[in-house]
Each structure stands twice: as structure tokens, then as C-alpha cells.
Design an enzyme around this catalytic site. Structure first.
Site, PDB file in Angstrom:
ATOM      1  N   ASP A 120      -6.553 -15.573  16.033  1.00 53.12           N
ATOM      2  CA  ASP A 120      -5.800 -14.333  15.824  1.00 53.12           C
ATOM      3  C   ASP A 120      -6.074 -13.444  17.036  1.00 53.12           C
ATOM      4  O   ASP A 120      -7.168 -12.899  17.184  1.00 53.12           O
ATOM      5  CB  ASP A 120      -6.267 -13.678  14.515  1.00 53.12           C
ATOM      6  CG  ASP A 120      -5.625 -12.304  14.299  1.00 53.12           C
ATOM      7  OD1 ASP A 120      -4.988 -11.778  15.225  1.00 53.12           O
ATOM      8  OD2 ASP A 120      -5.798 -11.757  13.191  1.00 53.12           O
ATOM      9  N   LYS A 171       1.609  -4.104  19.253  1.00 56.18           N
ATOM     10  CA  LYS A 171       0.267  -3.616  19.578  1.00 56.18           C
ATOM     11  C   LYS A 171       0.022  -3.619  21.087  1.00 56.18           C
ATOM     12  O   LYS A 171      -1.029  -3.229  21.554  1.00 56.18           O
ATOM     13  CB  LYS A 171      -0.784  -4.477  18.876  1.00 56.18           C
ATOM     14  CG  LYS A 171      -0.807  -4.306  17.353  1.00 56.18           C
ATOM     15  CD  LYS A 171      -1.947  -5.095  16.745  1.00 56.18           C
ATOM     16  CE  LYS A 171      -1.758  -5.367  15.277  1.00 56.18           C
ATOM     17  NZ  LYS A 171      -2.009  -4.235  14.421  1.00 56.18           N
ATOM     18  N   GLN A 196      -5.738  -8.334  18.388  1.00 58.62           N
ATOM     19  CA  GLN A 196      -6.516  -7.253  19.007  1.00 58.62           C
ATOM     20  C   GLN A 196      -7.079  -7.640  20.366  1.00 58.62           C
ATOM     21  O   GLN A 196      -7.783  -6.844  20.980  1.00 58.62           O
ATOM     22  CB  GLN A 196      -7.676  -6.835  18.077  1.00 58.62           C
ATOM     23  CG  GLN A 196      -7.247  -6.351  16.712  1.00 58.62           C
ATOM     24  CD  GLN A 196      -6.413  -5.066  16.769  1.00 58.62           C
ATOM     25  OE1 GLN A 196      -6.454  -4.325  17.764  1.00 58.62           O
ATOM     26  NE2 GLN A 196      -5.656  -4.802  15.722  1.00 58.62           N
ATOM     27  N   HIS A 236      -8.690 -10.397   9.390  1.00 57.70           N
ATOM     28  CA  HIS A 236      -7.645  -9.532   8.820  1.00 57.70           C
ATOM     29  C   HIS A 236      -7.055 -10.305   7.632  1.00 57.70           C
ATOM     30  O   HIS A 236      -7.041 -11.536   7.627  1.00 57.70           O
ATOM     31  CB  HIS A 236      -6.595  -9.316   9.908  1.00 57.70           C
ATOM     32  CG  HIS A 236      -5.533  -8.319   9.590  1.00 57.70           C
ATOM     33  ND1 HIS A 236      -4.500  -8.598   8.740  1.00 57.70           N
ATOM     34  CD2 HIS A 236      -5.322  -7.051  10.035  1.00 57.70           C
ATOM     35  CE1 HIS A 236      -3.691  -7.538   8.668  1.00 57.70           C
ATOM     36  NE2 HIS A 236      -4.175  -6.592   9.444  1.00 57.70           N
ATOM     37  N   CYS A 285      -7.017  -3.586   6.299  1.00 58.33           N
ATOM     38  CA  CYS A 285      -6.618  -4.958   5.925  1.00 58.33           C
ATOM     39  C   CYS A 285      -7.766  -5.948   6.131  1.00 58.33           C
ATOM     40  O   CYS A 285      -7.533  -7.111   6.513  1.00 58.33           O
ATOM     41  CB  CYS A 285      -5.391  -5.427   6.701  1.00 58.33           C
ATOM     42  SG  CYS A 285      -3.900  -4.602   6.184  1.00 58.33           S
TER      43      CYS A 285
END
Lengths: 412, 89
Positions: A199, A225, A202, A122, A372
Site C-alpha cells: 500500500d 494524495k 502514503q 489502513h 481508518c
């Protein structure tokens, strides 16, 4: 197995209609909807406990401080961190990554050092490193992505060296849903003495994530999220690394003492304990309260159940898209088991924005564009893509409706 | 208030290489806006009365019954405003 129909009863927004159609929300990779429990917790905090945290003796402040500290503890348990000292609350994944980039980049990285970033990241895991590399003079090496959207591990192994100081990698791609083998990457990175920043934006909302199993030094993720409110996120960091790191921002809350010396006419500053050393200023207390409820909700559902449900939806969506649609192309891995609940796709001759507008006409929310992640779209040679992403409240019936509309789009 | 401000709630540049612009009409005025546009632009194609592929002068765009339109290949915001002014007048 979780029951999405029972779960849906907790989400007031799912009762609304858009363009006279029942809302079908397939933009969960961008943000999730919020259960009543989270909404009520936020309301209750402002109605009953609102105060600034720490360093006050009055009742409300003590209640707020306890709630805010409990939020750190709850999150720490959720990802199996060693304690709340390892969970820093930030605005979201982007700020978490910036915290590491600025703290490491300004103090520990120098010319000839290298940072490794994958091409599937991202922008929030690319741009901070590009900014800091210009200030600190370190080099960035990008790891290739295969045509199916999986990471090219040979490219990673070819890029890493003794010069590598930090390896930055998504646990799950926000475009394709590909799940990366972070353990494998961390093992290699640590052999070379490099830190690993993951990261988890997700992955934490969708999979059971255990920082000890991942062997990550840092894990960044966002509350919004994972059923929580916006404006609250988490940076997990290994305690011994955080203790050595310089603060990101300065101000109140992050200091223990600021002493003025009349001799030097300067202030000498002692940092506060972890995690407060990295939380300058009045924190998002209410965000922490909302995040606590979100974590409790997910724990009650069970993260293995979340994973299973999303795998089933992804499998169902991909097979229906192939079976019923002639002009639809699914990007990234073609096997649902290699990924989380994200399906990037296109329709021949129709732009991704037209796909999203057409679906919106029927109350179906999907995202279109680069998500993104422009470099990954360049790897795929795509101008943009449409993306359907699922969560615990989505159903196969919603996917059936989505397929019906996709078939209409194909006629365009 | 100009005619564009009268009908348009907001515009949004798309994310992607295409650099298209999405125009979102005010909810209470969307039907009127759609009717005005359909009178001025040429309908090249329509799908179930949901979406219209339109041309107007040298511009091509799609108009959705939900009250949104997607314009392609516009030079800038001034050009978009000029086209919208003509289409909505």
C-alpha cells in the site's frame, strides 16, 4: 531544497481564509491540495479534447486516447515500472487493493492458503481480505506492531510459511508515518514463494519510490494524495503476474473479442492487452490527465526535495510540540527520521475531535479519529488520535501557529 | 421546516471509540444558534470566548464559535434532535 513559499503561489486554495484565519492545511495524509497546473489541465481537457478513448477514428478520441496512454507512461516512469503495461488506472488505492484481492482471492487462493496482513494497515488493506477469505476460505494472519508503531519483524517472520500466498503491507503508515522496510519483507516473502502487495498511498506522494528497488509485486496508490484529482489511482503490478491474473471487472475496453458460438450458444472472450485488461468500461480519462500534471509537478520539485522538506517539517513540529506543550503526547516513533511527514498526537484530557474543532476555529485543518486504522489504535490503546500531516506547501511558520493554538487547547 | 432543520446544516458522527456527534450550524445562522444555546444551557467553562463547555439537563457538550458543537453520550439521532429542538427554541 524546495521553496514552499514559491510553491504556495501555485495553490489557489491556500489564499482562502477559514473563520477569518489564513487556511493552514495539515490534513495531507487524507488528501492533498491541487496546484493550478493540475486544475488548468483538467479544464483544458474538457474544453479542448474530451472524448471517449480507444476504438474510434475521430480526432477528439485519438487526442483523448493519446493523453490517457501518456498518463500511464508518465506514471510508469515516475515509479520506475517497466512500461505502461504495468500501470493499471483505478479509482484509488482501495480499488487497487480490491482488484488484487478479488482477482487473486477468487481464482488463486483456496482453503489452507494464507494471506499476511500487518496490524498497522489502513482498513482498505484489511477489509477486502476479510471479505475474500470468507468466500475463498483462506486464512489471514496478522503481524504485530511494536508499541512505537514500527512493524514487529519477528512476528512477520514467525507468521510466514509455505502456505503464505500474499503479504500485504503499507510502505508508510497513514497513522504514524512509520516507513516500513518493504525490501526486507519482500525478500523473505519471495523466499517462501509469496507475492507482496504494498500500500503506497502514503509513500508515493512523499518519497522517491522505485518499484524495482522495493521488489514489490503490486503497489497501490491514489492520485488525490499526490496533487492529482480524486477518482484516479494506480495499481502497479509485475507484468508477468498481471498477464496470468484473471480480470477484476468485465465490460467494454477490457476485451479484445467477444465471440458468440451458435453451437454452444455461449460467448468466448479474449482479454485485451495490459493494462486495459484490468480497466473495464469508460475510464477516468480526465483523472489521468490531471494525474499526469501532478506527476510532472512532483518530478519538477524533485521527490528527494519533497522527502527532505517533510522530514524537516516533521522534525520541527515534533521538537516544538515537546518544547512548548506540556500536555501534548506524540504517538508512534519519537524519532522524526524513522517516519514520513505525519505526526499523530493527543492532548491530555481533551478528545481528538475537540482538538480538531478547536484548531478548525483558527483555520487549521487536522484530522481526528481512527484514520481508518482501528486495529492500530487498539494496539496503542487509544480511543482516537489527532493527526497533523504535511506536504510541499507547508511551512515552519504554519507549525508555529499550530503550536500557539495547541498551547491554548492545553488550558482547557 | 422544524427548528433543528432551520439552524443545523448537517450532523456528523465522529470516527473513533467515543461515538460523539458533531453538529454544524448553518453559516448564516450560526451566531443566532450560538446565542440561543448559550441562553438555555449552563456554561461550565469557557476558553477565550472560543469554546464553551456546557450542560443541559443530563447532557454535556462543547460549543465552538466557528458554529460547531460536539455532543457526547447520546443514545441516537432522535435524542440529538430532541436536545437540539429544546436548545434552539
Amino acid at each position: 531544497m524546495l521553496d514552499p513559499y514559491k510553491i504556495r503561489e501555485d495553490f489557489p486554495i491556500l489564499e482562502r481564509k477559514v473563520n477569518n484565519n489564513p487556511l493552514i492545511y495539515f490534513d495531507n495524509a487524507a488528501t492533498s491540495q491541487k496546484p493550478r497546473q493540475v486544475i488548468e489541465a483538467i479544464k483544458s481537457f474538457y474544453e479542448n479534447h474530451n472524448a471517449n478513448v480507444h476504438r474510434a477514428v475521430h480526432t477528439l478520441s485519438q487526442e483523448a486516447s493519446e493523453l490517457y496512454e501518456n498518463a500511464h507512461e508518465e506514471v510508469a516512469r515516475f515509479i520506475n515500472a517497466s512500461g505502461m503495461e504495468e500501470t493499471i488506472f483505478v479509482r484509488g488505492t482501495t480499488e487497487a487493493i480490491n482488484l488484487v484481492a478479488y482477482s487473486q482471492g477468487l481464482h488463486n487462493l483456496k482453503e489452507n492458503d494464507e494471506v499476511i496482513v500487518t496490524l498497522m494497515e489502513h482498513h482498505s488493506n484489511i477489509v477486502p481480505w476479510e471479505i475474500l477469505s470468507k468466500i475463498a476460505g483462506f486464512n489471514i494472519k496478522y503481524v504485530d506492531v511494536n508499541n512505537d508503531g514500527t512493524i514487529n519483524y519477528e512476528s512477520f517472520e514467525g507468521a510466514i510459511s509455505k502456505k503464505t500466498k500474499i503479504v500485504c503491507v503499507s510502505h508508510v503508515s497513514n497513522v504514524t508515518g512509520v516507513v516500513n522496510d518493504v525490501r526486507r519483507i519482500a525478500k523473505t516473502a519471495h523466499e517462501y514463494g509469496s507475492l507482496v502487495l504494498v500500500d503506497g498511498a502514503q509513500s508515493v506522494p512523499h518519497l522517491p519510490v522505485n518499484v524495482k528497488d522495493l521488489d514489490a509485486d503490486f503497489l497501490a496508490f491514489s492520485g488525490h494524495k499526490m496533487l492529482g484529482p480524486t477518482g484516479i489511482g494506480v495499481l502497479y503490478g509485475r507484468r508477468e503476474i498481471l498477464e496470468e491474473m484473471e480480470p477484476f471487472q468485465g465490460g467494454g475496453e477490457m476485451i479484445r473479442a467477444v465471440e458468440f458460438s451458435s453451437k454452444t450458444r455461449r460467448c468466448s472472450i479474449t482479454w485485451n492487452d495490459l493494462p486495459w485488461k484490468f480497466e473495464a468500461g469508460t475510464p477516468n480519462v480526465c483523472g489521468g490527465v490531471g494525474l499526469t500534471e501532478a506527476v510532472k509537478y512532483l518530478k519538477k520539485v524533485g521527490m528527494e526535495n519533497v522527502k527532505e522538506h517533510e522530514e524537516a517539517l516533521t522534525k520541527y513540529a515534533m521538537s516544538k510540540m515537546r518544547e512548548c506543550c506540556k500536555k501534548v503526547k506524540i504517538y508512534g516513533p519519537q524519532t522524526p527520521t524513522a517516519k514520513c511527514g505525519i505526526v499523530p498526537f493527543g492532548v491530555d484530557g481533551v478528545s481528538s475531535h475537540d482538538i480538531a474543532l478547536f484548531l478548525d476555529n483558527y483555520g487549521i485543518m487536522v484530522r481526528s479519529g481512527f484514520h481508518c486504522a482501528q486495529p492500530l489504535h487498539e494496539v496503542f490503546r487509544l480511543n482516537s488520535s489527532a493527526r497533523a500531516s504535511f506536504y510541499i506547501y507547508n511551512t515552519c511558520e504554519e507549525i508555529d501557529r499550530f503550536i500557539e493554538i495547541l498551547k491554548e487547547i492545553e488550558q482547557f | 421546516m422544524g427548528i433543528v432543520e432551520d439552524y443545523v446544516a448537517r450532523t456528523e458522527g465522529t470516527c473513533g471509540k467515543e461515538k460523539d456527534v458533531i453538529v454544524i450550524f448553518k453559516y448564516e445562522k450560526k451566531d443566532e444558534a450560538i446565542n440561543r444555546i448559550l441562553k438555555r444551557a449552563k456554561v461550565e467553562k469557557s476558553l477565550a470566548g472560543i469554546v464553551f463547555e456546557l450542560t443541559f439537563k443530563n447532557f454535556s457538550f462543547r460549543l465552538y464559535r466557528s458554529g460547531k458543537a460536539i455532543f457526547r453520550s447520546l443514545k441516537n439521532k432522535d435524542e440529538l434532535n430532541a436536545v437540539l429542538s429544546e436548545l434552539l427554541s
